[in-house]
Design a protein around this motif. Structure first.
Motif, PDB file in Angstrom:
ATOM      1  N   ASP A  50       0.853  -1.189   0.000  1.00 45.22           N
ATOM      2  CA  ASP A  50       0.000   0.000   0.000  1.00 45.22           C
ATOM      3  C   ASP A  50       0.889   1.239   0.000  1.00 45.22           C
ATOM      4  O   ASP A  50       1.558   1.519   0.997  1.00 45.22           O
ATOM      5  CB  ASP A  50      -0.893  -0.007   1.236  1.00 45.22           C
ATOM      6  CG  ASP A  50      -1.836   1.191   1.277  1.00 45.22           C
ATOM      7  OD1 ASP A  50      -1.812   2.014   0.335  1.00 45.22           O
ATOM      8  OD2 ASP A  50      -2.591   1.303   2.268  1.00 45.22           O
ATOM      9  N   ARG A  54      -0.748   7.683   5.213  1.00 42.48           N
ATOM     10  CA  ARG A  54      -1.844   8.248   6.004  1.00 42.48           C
ATOM     11  C   ARG A  54      -1.334   9.368   6.896  1.00 42.48           C
ATOM     12  O   ARG A  54      -0.151   9.408   7.262  1.00 42.48           O
ATOM     13  CB  ARG A  54      -2.482   7.158   6.876  1.00 42.48           C
ATOM     14  CG  ARG A  54      -3.643   6.432   6.227  1.00 42.48           C
ATOM     15  CD  ARG A  54      -3.199   5.515   5.135  1.00 42.48           C
ATOM     16  NE  ARG A  54      -4.321   4.803   4.518  1.00 42.48           N
ATOM     17  CZ  ARG A  54      -4.181   3.924   3.539  1.00 42.48           C
ATOM     18  NH1 ARG A  54      -2.968   3.630   3.077  1.00 42.48           N
ATOM     19  NH2 ARG A  54      -5.233   3.340   3.007  1.00 42.48           N
ATOM     20  N   GLU A  56      -1.766   9.889  10.005  1.00 43.60           N
ATOM     21  CA  GLU A  56      -1.249   9.453  11.295  1.00 43.60           C
ATOM     22  C   GLU A  56       0.159   8.868  11.201  1.00 43.60           C
ATOM     23  O   GLU A  56       0.859   8.717  12.211  1.00 43.60           O
ATOM     24  CB  GLU A  56      -2.182   8.412  11.929  1.00 43.60           C
ATOM     25  CG  GLU A  56      -2.388   7.147  11.127  1.00 43.60           C
ATOM     26  CD  GLU A  56      -3.563   7.229  10.162  1.00 43.60           C
ATOM     27  OE1 GLU A  56      -4.021   6.166   9.705  1.00 43.60           O
ATOM     28  OE2 GLU A  56      -4.018   8.361   9.877  1.00 43.60           O
ATOM     29  N   GLU A  57       0.604   8.542   9.983  1.00 35.89           N
ATOM     30  CA  GLU A  57       1.947   7.989   9.800  1.00 35.89           C
ATOM     31  C   GLU A  57       3.004   9.080   9.630  1.00 35.89           C
ATOM     32  O   GLU A  57       4.199   8.783   9.697  1.00 35.89           O
ATOM     33  CB  GLU A  57       1.982   7.089   8.560  1.00 35.89           C
ATOM     34  CG  GLU A  57       1.153   5.825   8.662  1.00 35.89           C
ATOM     35  CD  GLU A  57       1.222   4.999   7.396  1.00 35.89           C
ATOM     36  OE1 GLU A  57       1.600   3.817   7.488  1.00 35.89           O
ATOM     37  OE2 GLU A  57       0.906   5.533   6.315  1.00 35.89           O
ATOM     38  N   ASP A  65       2.936   5.961  15.366  1.00 36.96           N
ATOM     39  CA  ASP A  65       2.812   4.508  15.251  1.00 36.96           C
ATOM     40  C   ASP A  65       3.254   4.056  13.854  1.00 36.96           C
ATOM     41  O   ASP A  65       2.979   4.722  12.859  1.00 36.96           O
ATOM     42  CB  ASP A  65       1.370   4.076  15.485  1.00 36.96           C
ATOM     43  CG  ASP A  65       0.925   4.323  16.921  1.00 36.96           C
ATOM     44  OD1 ASP A  65       1.815   4.402  17.785  1.00 36.96           O
ATOM     45  OD2 ASP A  65      -0.280   4.466  17.155  1.00 36.96           O
ATOM     46  N   ILE A  66       3.929   2.915  13.819  1.00 34.14           N
ATOM     47  CA  ILE A  66       4.357   2.332  12.550  1.00 34.14           C
ATOM     48  C   ILE A  66       3.513   1.091  12.297  1.00 34.14           C
ATOM     49  O   ILE A  66       3.460   0.196  13.140  1.00 34.14           O
ATOM     50  CB  ILE A  66       5.854   1.982  12.576  1.00 34.14           C
ATOM     51  CG1 ILE A  66       6.682   3.269  12.721  1.00 34.14           C
ATOM     52  CG2 ILE A  66       6.263   1.237  11.308  1.00 34.14           C
ATOM     53  CD1 ILE A  66       8.179   3.030  12.808  1.00 34.14           C
ATOM     54  N   SER A  67       2.859   1.046  11.147  1.00 37.35           N
ATOM     55  CA  SER A  67       1.968  -0.066  10.837  1.00 37.35           C
ATOM     56  C   SER A  67       2.771  -1.353  10.648  1.00 37.35           C
ATOM     57  O   SER A  67       3.968  -1.305  10.323  1.00 37.35           O
ATOM     58  CB  SER A  67       1.162   0.242   9.576  1.00 37.35           C
ATOM     59  OG  SER A  67       2.027   0.426   8.481  1.00 37.35           O
ATOM     60  N   PRO A  68       2.139  -2.511  10.833  1.00 34.29           N
ATOM     61  CA  PRO A  68       2.849  -3.794  10.733  1.00 34.29           C
ATOM     62  C   PRO A  68       3.565  -4.010   9.402  1.00 34.29           C
ATOM     63  O   PRO A  68       4.668  -4.563   9.376  1.00 34.29           O
ATOM     64  CB  PRO A  68       1.735  -4.827  10.941  1.00 34.29           C
ATOM     65  CG  PRO A  68       0.723  -4.116  11.773  1.00 34.29           C
ATOM     66  CD  PRO A  68       0.742  -2.693  11.287  1.00 34.29           C
ATOM     67  N   ASP A  69       2.956  -3.591   8.277  1.00 33.73           N
ATOM     68  CA  ASP A  69       3.601  -3.818   6.983  1.00 33.73           C
ATOM     69  C   ASP A  69       4.883  -3.006   6.855  1.00 33.73           C
ATOM     70  O   ASP A  69       5.898  -3.486   6.346  1.00 33.73           O
ATOM     71  CB  ASP A  69       2.636  -3.539   5.828  1.00 33.73           C
ATOM     72  CG  ASP A  69       2.184  -2.090   5.764  1.00 33.73           C
ATOM     73  OD1 ASP A  69       2.100  -1.442   6.827  1.00 33.73           O
ATOM     74  OD2 ASP A  69       1.899  -1.603   4.642  1.00 33.73           O
ATOM     75  N   ARG A 104       6.391   5.877   2.933  1.00 35.22           N
ATOM     76  CA  ARG A 104       5.906   5.098   4.071  1.00 35.22           C
ATOM     77  C   ARG A 104       7.008   4.309   4.786  1.00 35.22           C
ATOM     78  O   ARG A 104       6.973   4.193   6.012  1.00 35.22           O
ATOM     79  CB  ARG A 104       4.812   4.124   3.620  1.00 35.22           C
ATOM     80  CG  ARG A 104       3.543   4.787   3.130  1.00 35.22           C
ATOM     81  CD  ARG A 104       2.406   3.775   3.038  1.00 35.22           C
ATOM     82  NE  ARG A 104       2.055   3.247   4.352  1.00 35.22           N
ATOM     83  CZ  ARG A 104       1.855   1.940   4.611  1.00 35.22           C
ATOM     84  NH1 ARG A 104       1.989   1.049   3.635  1.00 35.22           N
ATOM     85  NH2 ARG A 104       1.543   1.546   5.819  1.00 35.22           N
TER      86      ARG A 104
END
Length: 221
Positions: A50, A54, A56-57, A65-69, A104
């Motif tokens: 993806d 976003r 929030e990133e 917060d860092i997303s799992p991917d 990202r």
């Protein structure tokens, strides 16, 4: 002496794995494997990455917060010794998919202030950046448009210096079209193999230099 585990992190940003860009990936990975080193290939389209950043990133704006991917990509990058990019040039720029990876993943937790100060990204600092790009147009035409220097300045050099990487090298392969001759294709893939051999030799040399410096108790150059 035990052979060290040297790993290349290759990001492939083309929607067709059977494209000439895909053949570049094959030539590079096969050469690295033959020389006893490892390659992690991240085929962004195949894995369904993806590319949309976003709010929030965003560093300094979101929650941090860092997303799992993204966390998974960063973990692989940390264990790598070089970052390799393979992509086509579309409308004078890399595909949006690759730009999204930069936004990202490479930019995760790394603000514009860090970039400006060249703090150095923890997952990239001191590592070489190698790029292979393809274009359907000719290199002379690209030079006439100022695209060659522009791409290097706004992408390669920006990433290299901004993230505190060791160096940046860009192999541009022009005139990549459906009816290009097999001889020309073979010649360009040989360039890829030669470059892979050289990068492997450099990474191995750097590893030995770092090991020697550690034994002697002084920082590596």
């Amino acid at each position: 002496m035990t052979q060290p585990t040297i790993r290349h992190h290759l990001v492939f940003a083309h929607p067709s794995r059977t494209s000439f860009d895909g053949q570049i990936v094959d030539a590079y990975t096969e050469t690295v494997a033959r020389l006893g080193q490892d390659v992690i290939v991240r085929d962004l389209y195949t894995i369904g990455f993806d590319p949309v950043l976003r709010d929030e990133e965003r560093p300094l704006h979101g929650t941090g917060d860092i997303s799992p991917d993204v966390a998974a990509e960063l973990e692989m990058l940390r264990s790598a010794h070089a970052l390799v990019l393979v992509y086509p040039i579309w409308f004078a720029l890399p595909p949006a998919m690759l730009k999204g990876y930069v936004d990202r993943v490479l930019g995760a937790g790394y603000s514009f202030r860090d970039l400006q100060a060249q703090v150095g990204h923890p997952a990239l600092k001191g590592k070489p950046l190698l790029s292979f790009s393809t274009s359907g147009t000719s290199l002379p035409w690209l030079h006439e448009q100022g695209q060659v220097l522009s791409l290097r300045d706004i992408f390669d050099v920006y990433l290299w210096r901004g993230f505190g990487m060791q160096q940046s090298e860009h192999i541009m392969i022009d005139s990549v079209v459906r009816d290009m001759s097999s001889a020309y294709a073979a010649e360009q893939l040989e360039r890829v193999r030669t470059t892979a051999e050289r990068i492997c030799a450099k990474l191995l040399s750097d590893w030995h230099a770092a090991r020697k410096a550690a034994v002697l108790g002084r920082p590596a150059n």
